[in-house]
Design a protein around this motif. Structure first.
Motif, PDB file in Angstrom:
ATOM      1  N   UNK A   1       0.813  -1.220   0.000  1.00  0.00           N
ATOM      2  CA  UNK A   1       0.000   0.000   0.000  1.00  0.00           C
ATOM      3  C   UNK A   1       0.843   1.265   0.000  1.00  0.00           C
ATOM      4  N   UNK A   2       2.142   1.130  -0.145  1.00  0.00           N
ATOM      5  CA  UNK A   2       2.993   2.301  -0.351  1.00  0.00           C
ATOM      6  C   UNK A   2       3.428   2.410  -1.812  1.00  0.00           C
ATOM      7  N   UNK A   3       2.902   1.514  -2.660  1.00  0.00           N
ATOM      8  CA  UNK A   3       3.277   1.494  -4.069  1.00  0.00           C
ATOM      9  C   UNK A   3       2.084   1.896  -4.943  1.00  0.00           C
ATOM     10  N   UNK A   4       2.385   2.260  -6.184  1.00  0.00           N
ATOM     11  CA  UNK A   4       1.368   2.833  -7.068  1.00  0.00           C
ATOM     12  C   UNK A   4       0.779   1.788  -8.011  1.00  0.00           C
ATOM     13  N   UNK A   5       0.444   0.628  -7.482  1.00  0.00           N
ATOM     14  CA  UNK A   5      -0.243  -0.385  -8.268  1.00  0.00           C
ATOM     15  C   UNK A   5      -1.700   0.030  -8.485  1.00  0.00           C
ATOM     16  N   UNK A   6      -2.273  -0.427  -9.598  1.00  0.00           N
ATOM     17  CA  UNK A   6      -3.725  -0.299  -9.751  1.00  0.00           C
ATOM     18  C   UNK A   6      -4.426  -1.202  -8.746  1.00  0.00           C
ATOM     19  N   UNK A   7      -3.751  -2.278  -8.329  1.00  0.00           N
ATOM     20  CA  UNK A   7      -4.314  -3.165  -7.308  1.00  0.00           C
ATOM     21  C   UNK A   7      -4.450  -2.454  -5.967  1.00  0.00           C
ATOM     22  N   UNK A   8      -3.523  -1.538  -5.683  1.00  0.00           N
ATOM     23  CA  UNK A   8      -3.614  -0.760  -4.447  1.00  0.00           C
ATOM     24  C   UNK A   8      -4.839   0.139  -4.469  1.00  0.00           C
ATOM     25  N   UNK A   9      -5.082   0.772  -5.608  1.00  0.00           N
ATOM     26  CA  UNK A   9      -6.281   1.587  -5.752  1.00  0.00           C
ATOM     27  C   UNK A   9      -7.536   0.736  -5.605  1.00  0.00           C
ATOM     28  N   UNK A  10      -7.534  -0.425  -6.245  1.00  0.00           N
ATOM     29  CA  UNK A  10      -8.680  -1.329  -6.139  1.00  0.00           C
ATOM     30  C   UNK A  10      -8.904  -1.759  -4.697  1.00  0.00           C
ATOM     31  N   UNK A  11      -7.831  -2.052  -3.975  1.00  0.00           N
ATOM     32  CA  UNK A  11      -7.942  -2.461  -2.576  1.00  0.00           C
ATOM     33  C   UNK A  11      -8.542  -1.350  -1.724  1.00  0.00           C
ATOM     34  N   UNK A  12      -8.107  -0.114  -1.944  1.00  0.00           N
ATOM     35  CA  UNK A  12      -8.658   1.021  -1.203  1.00  0.00           C
ATOM     36  C   UNK A  12     -10.145   1.206  -1.496  1.00  0.00           C
ATOM     37  N   UNK A  13     -10.522   1.027  -2.756  1.00  0.00           N
ATOM     38  CA  UNK A  13     -11.918   1.216  -3.131  1.00  0.00           C
ATOM     39  C   UNK A  13     -12.805   0.094  -2.595  1.00  0.00           C
ATOM     40  N   UNK A  14     -12.302  -1.136  -2.604  1.00  0.00           N
ATOM     41  CA  UNK A  14     -13.056  -2.246  -2.016  1.00  0.00           C
ATOM     42  C   UNK A  14     -13.261  -1.997  -0.525  1.00  0.00           C
ATOM     43  N   UNK A  15     -12.216  -1.548   0.163  1.00  0.00           N
ATOM     44  CA  UNK A  15     -12.319  -1.267   1.593  1.00  0.00           C
ATOM     45  C   UNK A  15     -13.275  -0.110   1.866  1.00  0.00           C
TER      46      UNK A  15
END
Length: 679
Positions: free
Chosen positions: A195-209
């Motif tokens: 969660x300190x990296x700029x993955x699209x998966x990180x954005x998806x994880x934040x939005x799911x949460x």
């Protein structure tokens, strides 16, 4: 803070009706809780945090900003490689997902992930240039390789604290200890590193949460033992007086849900898999819970969600269409005006060739097995047996136990309901309840929790488990499976399992030790060892060779008589090197203020090719400086036609798991930099 009083008296496995004395407590507790909630604030939240949490925050910030590990190329090629070209005009490599012919990723996501940070750097640089020019001194650049790495990570790290806030809100709503769940969340390597990296998966994880938090905080009653208890409920008179405010509140919340769903789908279409159980649960509470129960309310909610979804989607489509198709608005306007338009669909037919729907393109691309074969085919059980355990470690076992526990709870609750309905007297009902309590007292490994204070209601536990199961199942249907795809499952997994770490048992203490060791190992490996020489080497090359401000030749002295204007940089047996860290601006590279002696710079990625491929590549390059970077030290001793190589530097630590060294000595855990030139 006042002591927390729990609104239900339930066992770990079943919700059992309380006695009359408990009932009076139920009636009085919510108002007391409400007063505390209204008086609470962010600063009260800070005061309640344990000291160990501040230590975990320090670790998250330091590791997030300073770690050099390289997790996956998409961290760089699906965000900063794109935005650095847009904002700084750097010469970068555009990945296939952002091809204008068939774009599969929305440009909005990288603009948010890294574009904001890069644009802030550019504004600061413009201010510095203006000040230095006005006072008559030479300007200096802050857009160095280090700044290009750290700036987006500041944004990502700050965003990760949303998860901490969500934990607090959810636990406060259900009167659970947020300190306990927060410690497990903040000690996970997924929030420290991923969660300190700029993955699209990180954005998806934040939005799911975010969506999960909205659903869990949706102002509906919690049903327990045929009682409907509304947390944060107010008295009836207050509700009537504030009905208009409540309607506005629900309207805005539903609009926000629609916006988040659209945002999530445009970040990654797999967002639907995680959101589906939440949508089902939302409709369930709208149809079954008394404060919301009506078909008109359901229709109104759906309409409001669609309003948010459609408006947000239109914004994404317009921005993506403008970026990928670059339509001239005057031509579109003339095209529309020159045709007789009788309905909006005709307008769509006229402009459809200019519109881009990236989630649909991404879905179509991933439905083709031939496309997925280009990225690697995996066994369908890879997510379940390999990737998920690698992401959450010992939580896998706890989730299995929780699944068994939920099934047993549902069975016993159904049996209790059936027994209560068939009983002919209160004595038989009491006997059944006592019998069930006796059964619950029998310990087993699948239902080791008897701490009612740290147990979500059964319907919430089913929802959380459904999000995990849906995500795992549908992602496992695809033959291409990467561990980062499962990142959105991290948040619901924490909520479901954190209580297992706090039982007054030896097993919980052992579990906590295993959890800490697991996260220490994964943080060190992915944060500081895995492919960790690639990023520092690019920054080093940029500073020493491309933007070197000194008059000294950074290469060997023998080259002073041979001054090539071209530079080839070759990476072998590493992940793809992101070229934006070289900060190559072709418009200013050859300008009067340029510090670089090179007019042409080429970055070559040979990936996992054999040594013979490198030899052929070197033979093709003439009259150029050549930098070769590889964990293979044998490059120095290899025989080349018309070329010789010399060792320049090394970057430690570095481990390429795809091409591991024969022995894990300190000397082998390096990425070597060689300079090759004509002889």
């Amino acid at each position: 803070m006042k002591s927390r009083k729990h609104i239900s008296a339930s066992t770990s496995n079943d919700n059992i009706s309380t006695s009359s004395s408990s009932g009076s407590n139920i009636n009085s507790s919510p108002n007391k809780y409400n007063n505390s909630s209204r008086g609470s604030s962010f600063f009260n939240f800070i005061k309640q945090l344990p000291n160990s949490y501040y230590l975990s925050v320090l670790i998250r910030v330091l590791v997030g900003l300073l770690s050099i590990g390289y997790i996956h190329p998409d961290e760089y090629f699906q965000s900063p490689e794109i935005t650095s070209n847009l904002i700084f005009k750097y010469n970068t490599q555009k990945p296939w997902e952002f091809s204008s012919d068939f774009p599969c990723r929305s440009i909005v996501i990288p603009l948010l992930n890294t574009g904001i940070s890069f644009y802030s750097l550019k504004l600061i640089q413009n201010v510095i240039d203006g000040i230095t020019t006005s006072i008559g001194i030479n300007s200096f650049s802050i857009t160095t390789g280090h700044a290009l790495i750290i700036a987006p990570r500041i944004y990502a790290v700050l965003s990760s604290f949303l998860l901490d806030w969500y934990i607090y809100l959810i636990c406060k709503r259900y009167k659970l200890s947020f300190q306990k769940s927060l410690m497990i969340l903040s000690s996970s390597w997924l929030i420290i590193v991923f969660h300190s990296r700029t993955f699209s998966n990180t954005t998806e994880s934040l939005l799911v949460s975010t969506l999960l938090t909205l659903i869990l905080l949706y102002n509906s009653p919690i049903k327990e033992d045929n009682q409907e208890i509304l947390v944060d409920k107010e008295n009836n008179n207050s509700k009537k007086n504030n009905s208009n405010d409540n309607n506005s509140f629900y309207f805005l919340k539903n609009i926000l849900i629609g916006c988040i769903v659209s945002f999530g789908i445009f970040s990654r279409f797999t967002f639907v898999f995680f959101a589906a159980p939440m949508g089902i649960y939302l409709f369930y509470i709208l149809l079954t819970k008394k404060p919301n129960r009506s078909y008109m309310n359901l229709v109104s909610t759906i309409v409001n969600i669609l309003i948010g979804f459609i408006n947000t989607s239109v914004v994404f489509i317009l921005i993506d269409s403008y970026y990928f198709k670059s339509p001239r608005l005057d031509i579109l306007y003339a095209k529309i005006m020159n045709n007789s338009i009788s309905n909006p669909y005709q307008i769509y037919l006229l402009i459809k060739d200019y519109l881009v729907f990236t989630p649909i393109n991404s879905l179509l691309y991933n439905l083709d097995p031939n496309n997925l074969a280009l990225h690697g085919i995996h066994n369908r059980l890879t997510h379940l047996l390999v990737n998920f355990p690698m992401m959450v470690g010992p939580l896998c076992l706890l989730l299995f136990l929780e699944t068994v526990n939920i099934i047993q709870t549902l069975k016993k609750k159904k049996k209790s309901s059936s027994s209560s309905s068939s009983s002919s007297s209160s004595s038989s009902s009491t006997s059944s309840t006592l019998k069930m309590i006796k059964q619950n007292s029998i310990g087993n490994i699948a239902s080791i929790s008897n701490d009612k204070k740290e147990l979500f209601p059964i319907n919430i536990r089913v929802l959380l488990m459904s999000v995990i199961i849906f995500g795992l199942f549908f992602l496992s249907m695809a033959p291409h499976q990467e561990a980062r795809f499962l990142l959105p499952l991290f948040f619901p997994s924490i909520l479901l399992t954190y209580r297992y770490f706090y039982f007054n048992k030896t097993s919980s203490r052992v579990l906590l030790v295993i959890w800490i060791i697991f996260n220490m190992i994964t943080t060190l490996f992915f944060g500081f060892i895995h492919q960790a020489g690639v990023i520092p080497s690019l920054i080093y090359i940029s500073n020493q060779y491309i933007h070197n401000t000194s008059n000294q030749n950074p290469l060997i002295p023998s080259l002073e008589t041979f001054n090539p204007t071209t530079l080839h940089i070759i990476y072998l047996h590493t992940y793809m090197p992101p070229s934006y860290l070289l900060a190559i601006d072709p418009n200013t590279m050859n300008g009067p203020n340029s510090n670089s002696k090179y007019q042409n710079i080429t970055l070559i990625d040979l990936g996992g090719h054999e040594m013979s491929v490198l030899v052929r590549e070197l033979e093709k390059i003439k009259n150029s400086d050549i930098l070769v970077l590889s964990p293979n030290k044998q490059i120095l001793y290899h025989q080349y036609r018309d070329k010789t190589c010399q060792f320049i530097n090394s970057f430690w630590p570095h481990l390429t798991t795809e091409d591991p060294p024969q022995s894990l000595t300190l000397d082998n855990l390096r990425l070597y930099l060689f300079h090759c030139y004509d002889i």
